[in-house]
Design an enzyme around this catalytic site. Structure first.
Site, PDB file in Angstrom:
ATOM      1  N   GLY A   1       0.843  -5.637   0.943  1.00 20.32           N
ATOM      2  CA  GLY A   1       0.113  -5.631  -0.076  1.00 20.32           C
ATOM      3  C   GLY A   1       0.621  -6.363  -1.293  1.00 20.32           C
TER       4      GLY A   1
ATOM      5  N   LEU B   1       0.773  -1.404  -0.087  1.00 17.94           N
ATOM      6  CA  LEU B   1       0.020   0.028   0.110  1.00 17.94           C
ATOM      7  C   LEU B   1       0.805   1.260   0.016  1.00 17.94           C
ATOM      8  CD1 LEU B   1      -2.844  -1.078   2.398  1.00 17.94           C
ATOM      9  CD2 LEU B   1      -2.644  -1.466   0.037  1.00 17.94           C
TER      10      LEU B   1
ATOM     11  N   ASN C   1       4.142  -8.074   6.647  1.00 19.08           N
ATOM     12  CA  ASN C   1       5.097  -7.612   7.702  1.00 19.08           C
ATOM     13  C   ASN C   1       4.331  -6.368   8.024  1.00 19.08           C
ATOM     14  OD1 ASN C   1       5.240  -5.949   5.359  1.00 19.08           O
ATOM     15  ND2 ASN C   1       7.177  -5.327   5.933  1.00 19.08           N
ATOM     16  N   GLU C   2       3.101  -6.323   8.350  1.00 21.44           N
ATOM     17  CA  GLU C   2       2.256  -5.412   8.911  1.00 21.44           C
ATOM     18  C   GLU C   2       2.626  -4.925  10.128  1.00 21.44           C
ATOM     19  OE1 GLU C   2       1.103  -7.291   6.568  1.00 21.44           O
ATOM     20  OE2 GLU C   2      -0.020  -5.902   4.959  1.00 21.44           O
TER      21      GLU C   2
END
Lengths: 281, 281, 281
Positions: free
Chosen positions: C132, C87, C154-155
């Protein structure tokens, strides 16, 4: 020492069984006196095609094993190269309106009975096992297969869609990623591939050895409380079983709608023609 | 440098705790000043049987770790050969009507707290870990085990049925096929088998090394945002946590109904007798 | 022989597109005349950041492939080292109130279209694929990756929480235990690690070879009935797709609430600063 039990063929109260010409049984149940394990053998030549009669006999035989306090159930085939060729296409091609409903309902019954069986179940897969054959095998808790055969849900190759509960059995055996890919591809696995992916548990070199290995698996429950075991299994499989119980009527209508599509009927017709030609050659 | 925290034993407002004779704590929490990791040690001789008191202490200690901004929680045992022997059968055999409700409710609380814990959790399994012991271990995110011990949900061997949420923990660790078979069999896995199937993540040669490896696992979150981590974990475990939250009352009634069956009481009695005989020899 | 299709950029009736400066297309679709396979290439320098414009183009291109009777879709990148960086943080940092709604809705659209695509899908992952980027890759049915890159959700390392449907894609590829751990850790896998854990299916030594291997995978459906295949895939993915369909509005509100937290805005600001500094050095 095997004691072969001839099952009484009680006609059902509801619904007239039109094809009662099969006075010969299409399944046999033999209980080993020593181990208490029941071997359920499918015996509908030439390929154990699952027609209404075989499904009814299967259902009755599974019920009998449930009732006779067997220590477990081994499903196998009398045919030396075919475990079961799956649904009998003759039941689906230009079907009789009433009979096809009975046919699909009987198939639902067999799955509910086998997948939800209270006794330990194992499949001695002594021949090819496509589509409905694979459904029966994956509804058992353990699978031993002979070399050089194939197994899989190949519905997409036949132009049809495996219902949700076919997929449930498959997904309870294979990892999601592998199951999804195989279902999309309609992939048939060789014995070796099936072993390596986990679709089967063991390979045996003969039917006798396959039955032995299945019996050994069932033997692992020797010191297990049968009631606790049965409740545990049913709790684990409750979601899938409940889903079909809740959706039986819709599942039937979905199947009828699908099978009556002209394109599907045409496909089945072509397939039947090709089988006839094969038989001639 | 370990700073041992003695927890205050605050009697709960609701419910009379009949066995408050255990003025000694059954769990200890020690936070490493350097790493910020809390080690929660079960200490109820002889086998860390999960009775009401140990469950309450566990619940309080997990709550403390949640509250004290620890970097993670390592669950282990003070016993050199038993991690936890599981539910204390004395709580279930000829039970007091009120106490057994508190007992089961406390067990639900512990699982909700541990499986849903916001901090990273790991189990240093330094001894046998059957049934409830395995439940605690599989509710953590990581498992390190010492050699020559066994772990598993062996309820069916004891004639009982693991509740759905025991199975949830187990199924979040093992593939479905493996989990189902092991649950049906009530199978206890050796350390080696547990490693190969994925029921544990690592083997350590000593308790010290096991604690180190658990700390290393928790260290993998050093650069991870704690809030994002906690929300991620809870989102992943929401289905199972919510299911028990929604069904707590029914789950309790189901347990009470089951445990009060004469056959189950008889089985527990026989088992207790055999333990007594074992203790004498 | 590749025939490049230039897509018409039809401005949508609803919502003013503020960043319409991108008159150049951010995606291209090329259909191989021989195989009938469409290659969808993301081309938004410098890192294929998923902003509103790229998402809209992606959505349109996926729709085009669905409509043009392609035999399959291969997703790849024109960038030699980045598949997609995920994103675009500029969409989330101090966001415009309307645009960020369109942004998230477009992301939902892309996932629904790609994860639910009726044609076979494969990702030729020719560069890094975090967050994303990993979502897009795991929404495909097959993944081929070039060496020395990384992939993962890896958020948590960025202080954010992957929505449920990001996790759905991930969980349909990896075993639950592995998926949960990786999501909690925000773990990026090297190509080698990704292969060994099953996050990707094959490694290729060049983009050309990756495209070839993807085409080979799509070729496995050559003898499969396309309608039956599509219905099978959609039945398998129905639970996850339906869940987002049912919760689109809540999912959007949850995202907006989260992204507007001062702590999250602060984190994004710091991250953007660090990127700027990196760019200068």
């Amino acid at each position: 020492m095997m004691r072969s039990k001839v099952l009484s063929l009680v006609p059902r109260a509801t619904g007239v069984c039109r094809h009662m010409s099969t006075a010969t049984k299409l399944t046999t149940v033999a209980v080993d006196d020593k181990t208490g394990i029941a071997t359920l053998t499918m015996n509908r030549p030439p390929v154990n095609g699952l027609n209404l009669d075989l499904l009814r006999d299967l259902n009755q035989s599974i019920g009998e094993v449930e009732g006779n306090k067997s220590r477990g159930l081994i499903l196998t085939s009398s045919n030396p190269t075919i475990f079961s060729a799956g649904l009998d296409i003759l039941e689906m091609y230009k079907p009789d309106k009433d009979r096809i409903r009975e046919f699909w309902t009987a198939l639902q019954d067999v799955w509910l009975a086998l997948y939800g069986s209270s006794v330990p179940t194992a499949a001695a897969i002594n021949g090819h096992s496509p589509a409905g054959g694979c459904l029966l095998a994956t509804s058992c808790e353990y699978r031993v297969m002979l070399p050089k055969f194939t197994i899989g849900l190949n519905e997409t190759k036949l132009g049809i869609v495996a219902p949700k509960w076919f997929m449930s059995s498959f997904l309870s055996v294979l990892p999601r990623r592998e199951a999804e890919r195989a279902l999309n591809q309609g992939r048939m696995f060789t014995t070796e591939e099936a072993l390596s992916i986990g679709l089967i548990d063991e390979v045996a070199i003969s039917k006798e050895q396959a039955l032995d290995k299945c019996a050994q698996f069932i033997g692992t429950f020797a010191k297990v409380n049968p009631l606790a075991r049965s409740l545990t299994k049913q709790q684990l499989r409750a979601v899938e079983l409940q889903q079909l119980e809740n959706e039986r009527a819709q599942d039937l209508e979905r199947f009828l709608f699908f099978v009556n599509q002209p394109s599907v009927q045409k496909g089945l017709g072509i397939y039947l023609e090709s089988l006839k030609k094969k038989a001639k050659n």
